[in-house]
Design an enzyme around this catalytic site. Structure first.
Site, PDB file in Angstrom:
ATOM      1  CB  SER A   1      40.567  41.875  35.666  1.00 10.32           C
ATOM      2  OG  SER A   1      40.436  42.565  36.937  1.00 10.32           O
TER       3      SER A   1
ATOM      4  CG  HIS B   1      44.478  39.675  38.851  1.00  9.82           C
ATOM      5  ND1 HIS B   1      44.533  40.600  38.092  1.00  9.82           N
ATOM      6  CD2 HIS B   1      42.885  39.552  38.834  1.00  9.82           C
ATOM      7  CE1 HIS B   1      43.477  41.365  37.811  1.00  9.82           C
ATOM      8  NE2 HIS B   1      42.304  40.658  38.427  1.00  9.82           N
TER       9      HIS B   1
ATOM     10  CG  ASP C   1      47.598  41.109  36.887  1.00 11.49           C
ATOM     11  OD1 ASP C   1      47.676  39.943  36.723  1.00 11.49           O
ATOM     12  OD2 ASP C   1      46.692  41.848  37.159  1.00 11.49           O
TER      13      ASP C   1
END
Ligand SMILES: *[C@@H]1O[C@H](CO)[C@@H](O)[C@H](O)[C@H]1NC(C)=O
Ligand SMILES: *[C@@H]1O[C@H](CO)[C@@H](O)[C@H](O)[C@H]1NC(C)=O
Ligand SMILES: *[C@@H]1O[C@H](CO)[C@@H](O)[C@H](O)[C@H]1NC(C)=O
Ligand SMILES: *[C@@H]1O[C@H](CO)[C@@H](O)[C@H](O)[C@H]1NC(C)=O
Ligand SMILES: *[C@@H]1O[C@H](CO)[C@@H](O)[C@H](O)[C@H]1NC(C)=O
Ligand SMILES: *[C@@H]1O[C@H](CO)[C@@H](O)[C@H](O)[C@H]1NC(C)=O
Length: 762
Positions: A690, A517, A568
C-alpha cells in the site's frame, strides 16, 4: 599519431641506409597549398612527416585531410591538378528521412549554421527537437525529431536519425529495427535495436557520421561518462550501517581496466604529456567511485611500453596509490615510427590468459574487463587486430554468445575506442568497439581537450534536476535494486496496536508520497518511520504528514461501502532534504514540467498530453513494488482502461464490506483497476504494498502514474511477495492525474522551507 597504413617502418630504416644525404629524402612544399586554410608538418619535410591540413571552424580539408612524405620523397596521396586542395564547408546528414512530418526549408544539402524546423502531420505528435541547427562538427543540435501517434505498441517509435535508413516499423515486444547510413556516411552506435518488454529499445540511437564529423568534448564527457559509470557502479561497494557502525560491503567480482595510448607520432613532448595527463585524469575520475580496479596501462607505437602491470595487482605487488606515480615517472626514449595496434590487443589477451590461469576458470567468471584505447587506427604493422578481438571475446564470454540474455556474458567485456587524430581510420576501428548499451566509439580531433573531457564527466550527485533517472541492472543484489528504484521508501506507522507497514515514493528531496490509509486518527509525526536506504543513515525524521482533504474512509458507510478509499493519498514532509545520489532520487509525477522533460515533450505541454502518453492503451502495462526479503521485487500489472474498465471494476462488489450494487460507488474515476487473468495474469498487491508507486519507465526515466490503494482479496498470506491474481481479484490504485490539485497545493507551493516543483498550467 599514426601513419598511413601503407607506410612501413622498415622503409624508414632503409631510407637512412641508402641516403646518407638527408636532403635527397625530403619532400617539397610544392603544390601543397590549401585554398582557405593552412597546414602543419609533423617532422618538417623529412621522410615520415605528416602534412596535416587545417581549416577554420565549420570547414574541413577536401579532398584529403593529411598527406604523408613517402620514402621516395613524394607525398601520398599525391596532389592532383584538377582537384585542388581546399577548405570545404562542413555538411550535416540529411534530415529529410523523418516520417509523418515536414522539414523546412527543404534542401538537397545542409551546411553549417543552416537551420531546420520540424512539424508533424495532423494527428501526429512531435518528440525531440522542433528546431535544429547544423553544427561545425557535422552534427545537428538537439535530438532526433520523431512524429508518431499512439499506436498501442509496446515501444515508442524510435525515429530515424538524419542520414539513416531504417527497416522495421512494428514496435511490439521482440520486434527489431535495423539502421544503415546512406551514401558515404558510416554508422556509429547500435545498428540494431530490439523492443523489450519494459517498453525500452535495447542499445542507443545510432548516428550517421561523415569522415569530417567529430564528437565535441561535451558529448564525449556526457556519453562516455554515463557508459563508464555503468561499468564502474556494477561493482561499486557500498557503505552499510549496521548497529550504528558503517561497514563497507564489497561485491563479488573483480574489475580489470586496460588502457592503451597510441604515442606513435608523438614527436612533440607536449603531445606525450597531454596523453599522459589524460590517462591520469581518467584514473583519478575512476577512483572517485568506490571500486578498486586492477589496471594494465600501456603506451604503444611499434613497441608496447607497459607502464602499470595488471599482474602486479594479482600478486599484490603494487600499492594502489603507486599507479599515478608510475605513470608520472614513465618516460619513453627513442620512439620508432610504427604502430602495432594488434600487438596491444595481443598483450591484453595474454594478460587475461595468465589471470585466468592463476585464479582458475570459476573465479575468472567474476572478472569484468574494460579496455580503453586512444588511437587513430593507422596501424602499419602487426596486421588487423580484429582476429585478436575475437579471441578476447571468446576468452571473456567463455563461448556463451548466442545464448539467451540471462546467461549472456556480454556485459563482462567493454572495449571503448577513442578515435583521435586528423585522419582516423574509422572503418578499421569502429568494428573493434564492443559492449552493450551505451556508445563505445568516440571520435575526437585531437588529444588536447581530452583531460578536460574526463574532468567534466559529471558526477551522479550533480544531476539533481532529473526525476526518475535510474539504472537498469538485471541483478537481485540489494544495492543495484536501490539504483533501479532510487525513489523507493518504506514507511512504518507505530502508534497504538500493531505497526502498519506501507511503501512510499520520494517525489522531491523533502517529500514522500504514500496512501492516506496508512495513517489513522491520533497518529503524530513521531509515530512515523520513513526509511530511504541511501547509505547515509537510512531513517528520515518526519516533520509532518498531510492527508488529502477529501479522504474520508467512512463517507459512504450508509451507502453500502464500509471502507471508502477515494482520495487515498498523503504526503510526508521530511525534516531534512534527502541527499540526491544514484541510490536516492525523486520519481517523476504527473503534470510537472520535470515529467514533460522526461517524456521529451517540446514547448508548452499539458497534463492531457502526458496522460495520453502514459495511460494511452486500453491495457497499459504498469509496475509496482513488493517486499522480498530485505529488498524489493517488481510486480507487473495491466491497467484496464477504456472499454476494459467496467469488467475490471465490477469485481469490487465481491470485496468484504461492500453491499452496494453499483461498482462506481466504490471505485470512482479516481482509480485505475488492475488484476485478474484476462488477457494476462497480473500480479496482485499484498498488504505492505500500500502507498507504493505504480509506475512506468520511459526512456530510462521512471514516472509514477498511480499509487497502490486497496484490493478485493488478500491472496498473499503472511509472506507477501510476487503473488499472482486469480480470476476475480482486483487492485485499485489512485490515479495521480486525478489528485493533481492536492499535489500542487503542497509540492508546487513556494515556501522558504523547500524548493517547489513546477506544475503545468493546464
Ligand atoms: C612513391 O611511392 C608511393 C608508395 O610507395 C607510390 O604510390 C608513388 O607512386 C611513388 N611516387 C613516385 C613519384 O615514384
Ligand atoms: C545554408 O548554408 C549555405 C552555406 O553556408 C548558405 O549558402 C545557404 O544560404 C544556407 N541556407 C539557408 C537557408 O540558410
Ligand atoms: C560470492 O562469493 C561467495 C563466496 O566466495 C559465493 O558463495 C557466492 O556464490 C558469490 N556470489 C555470487 C553472486 O557470485
Ligand atoms: C571455445 O570453443 C572452442 C571450440 O569450440 C574451444 O577450442 C575454446 O577453448 C573455447 N574457449 C573457451 C574460452 O572456452
Ligand atoms: C466523513 O463522512 C461522514 C459521512 O458523510 C461524515 O459524517 C463525516 O463528518 C465525514 N468526516 C470528515 C472528517 O469529514
Ligand atoms: C547529506 O550529506 C551531507 C554531507 O555529506 C551530510 O552532512 C548530511 O547529513 C546529509 N544529509 C542527510 C539527510 O543525509
Amino acid at each position: 599519431m599514426g601513419f598511413s597504413i601503407h607506410w612501413s617502418w622498415l622503409a624508414a630504416l632503409s631510407c637512412l641506409l641508402c641516403m646518407g644525404d638527408e636532403v635527397w629524402c625530403d619532400c617539397t612544399e610544392e603544390r601543397m597549398q590549401i585554398v582557405g586554410g593552412d597546414y602543419i608538418l609533423t617532422k618538417q619535410l623529412k621522410i615520415g612527416s605528416m602534412l596535416v591540413y587545417q581549416c577554420p571552424e565549420g570547414y574541413y580539408p577536401y579532398p584529403h585531410l593529411t598527406r604523408l612524405c613517402e620514402l621516395n620523397s613524394s607525398w601520398n596521396p599525391a596532389p592532383k591538378r584538377f582537384l585542388p586542395q581546399r577548405c570545404k564547408r562542413v555538411e550535416c546528414p540529411d534530415p529529410n528521412v523523418m516520417e509523418y512530418g515536414n522539414i523546412s526549408p527543404p534542401q538537397e544539402k545542409y551546411f553549417v549554421d543552416n537551420e531546420t524546423t520540424y512539424e508533424c502531420y495532423s494527428g501526429y505528435r512531435l518528440r525531440g527537437s522542433s528546431r535544429r541547427v547544423c553544427l561545425p562538427n557535422g552534427k545537428w543540435s538537439g535530438s532526433t525529431p520523431i512524429c508518431s501517434r499512439g499506436s498501442g505498441d509496446t515501444c515508442a517509435d524510435p525515429g530515424i536519425p538524419p542520414g539513416a535508413t531504417r527497416t522495421g516499423s512494428i514496435f511490439g515486444i521482440d520486434d527489431k529495427v535495423t539502421y544503415s547510413c546512406n551514401g558515404n556516411l558510416f554508422l556509429v552506435g547500435s545498428s540494431e535495436r530490439v523492443c523489450q518488454e519494459n517498453g525500452q529499445w535495447t542499445g542507443k540511437e545510432p548516428a550517421c557520421y561523415y569522415k569530417h564529423t567529430y564528437d565535441t568534448p561535451l558529448e564525449v564527457s556526457q556519453e562516455f561518462g554515463s557508459a563508464i559509470k555503468g561499468s564502474l557502479t556494477t561493482l561499486e561497494s557500498i557503505d552499510d550501517t549496521q548497529e550504528g557502525r558503517t561497514i563497507r560491503i564489497s561485491k563479488n567480482g573483480t574489475l580489470n581496466i586496460y588502457i592503451a595510448m597510441d604515442i606513435s607520432a608523438s614527436i612533440e613532448e607536449q603531445h606525450f604529456n597531454d596523453a599522459r595527463n589524460a590517462v591520469t585524469k581518467l584514473i583519478e575520475k575512476i577512483s572517485s567511485f568506490s571500486v578498486t580496479p586492477n589496471y594494465e596501462i600501456v603506451f604503444f607505437s611499434s613497441e608496447v611500453f607497459e607502464v602499470v602491470r595488471i599482474l602486479d595487482f594479482l600478486d599484490q605487488k603494487i600499492e594502489r596509490n603507486a599507479i599515478l606515480t608510475q605513470l608520472k615517472n614513465f618516460k619513453v626514449g627513442e620512439r620508432n615510427t610504427g604502430t602495432d595496434l594488434n600487438g596491444v590487443f595481443m598483450t591484453f589477451l595474454e594478460r587475461m590468459a595468465i589471470i585466468k590461469q592463476r585464479v582458475g576458470a570459476e573465479l575468472f567468471k567474476e572478472h569484468r574487463h574494460v579496455l580503453i584505447f586512444f588511437t587513430d587506427g593507422a596501424y602499419n604493422m602487426g596486421g588487423s587486430p580484429a582476429p585478436t578481438v575475437e579471441q578476447i571475446k571468446n576468452t571473456v564470454y567463455m563461448n556463451q554468445t548466442g545464448v539467451p540474455a540471462a546467461q549472456s556474458r556480454e556485459e563482462y567485456l567493454d572495449i571503448y575506442i577513442f578515435a583521435i587524430g586528423a585522419e582516423v581510420f574509422d572503418s578499421d576501428l569502429q568494428p573493434l568497439a564492443t559492449g552493450i548499451g551505451d556508445r563505445h566509439y568516440y571520435k575526437m580531433k585531437d588529444i588536447t581537450n581530452l583531460q578536460e573531457t574526463f574532468d567534466d564527466i559529471i558526477d551522479e550527485e550533480e544531476v539533481t534536476g532529473l526525476c526518475g533517472l535510474h539504472k537498469e541492472y538485471e541483478t537481485t543484489r540489494k544495492e543495484s535494486t536501490r539504483q533501479r528504484y532510487p525513489w523507493w521508501a518504506s514507511i512504518t506507522v507505530k502508534n497504538e496496536g500493531l505497526p502498519r507497514d506501507c511503501f512510499g515514493s520520494l517525489v522531491t528531496p523533502k517529500f514522500v508520497l504514500t496512501a492516506a490509509h496508512c495513517f489513522t486518527f491520533g497518529d503524530l509525526p513521531e509515530h512515523v518511520k520513513v526509511v530511504i536506504d541511501d547509505g547515509q543513515g537510512k531513517e528520515k525524521k518526519v516533520k509532518r504528514f498531510i492527508l488529502h482533504p477529501e479522504y474520508n474512509i467512512t463517507a459512504k458507510r450508509n451507502k453500502g461501502v464500509k471502507e471508502f478509499y477515494d482520495y487515498d493519498v498523503a504526503l510526508i514532509q521530511l525534516e531534512e532534504a534527502v541527499n540526491i545520489s544514484s541510490v536516492a532520487r525523486p520519481i517523476c509525477i504527473p503534470c510537472t514540467q520535470e515529467t514533460s522533460d522526461a517524456l521529451q515533450l517540446v514547448g508548452e505541454s499539458t497534463c492531457k498530453e502526458q496522460e495520453d502518453i502514459l495511460l494511452k492503451d486500453h491495457l497499459e502495462r504498469l509496475s509496482f513494488l513488493t517486499k522480498k526479503g530485505t529488498t524489493v521485487a517488481e510486480k507487473d500489472v495491466h491497467a484496464k482502461i477504456g472499454d476494459n474498465r467496467d469488467a475490471c471494476i465490477k469485481h469490487a462488489l465481491g470485496a468484504q464490506g461492500i453491499s452496494t450494487k453499483d461498482p462506481k460507488e466504490v471505485v470512482t474515476d479516481n482509480f485505475l483497476c488492475t488484476g485478474g487473468q484476462d488477457p494476462t495474469r497480473d500480479h496482485i498487491s499484498c498488504k505492505g504494498d500500500s502507498g507504493g508507486a505504480v509506475f512506468k519507465n520511459y526512456e530510462h526515466r521512471t514516472i509514477q502514474v498511480a499509487l497502490v490503494s486497496w484490493g478485493t482479496k488478500d491472496l498473499c498470506g503472511s509472506g507477501g511477495g510476487l503473488v499472482e491474481s486469480d480470476q476475480t481479484s482486483r487492485d485499485f490504485h489512485i490515479n495521480l492525474f486525478r489528485v493533481v490539485p492536492f499535489l500542487k497545493s503542497i509540492l508546487g507551493h513556494d515556501t522558504p522551507d523547500y524548493a517547489p516543483l513546477t506544475f503545468l498550467k493546464s
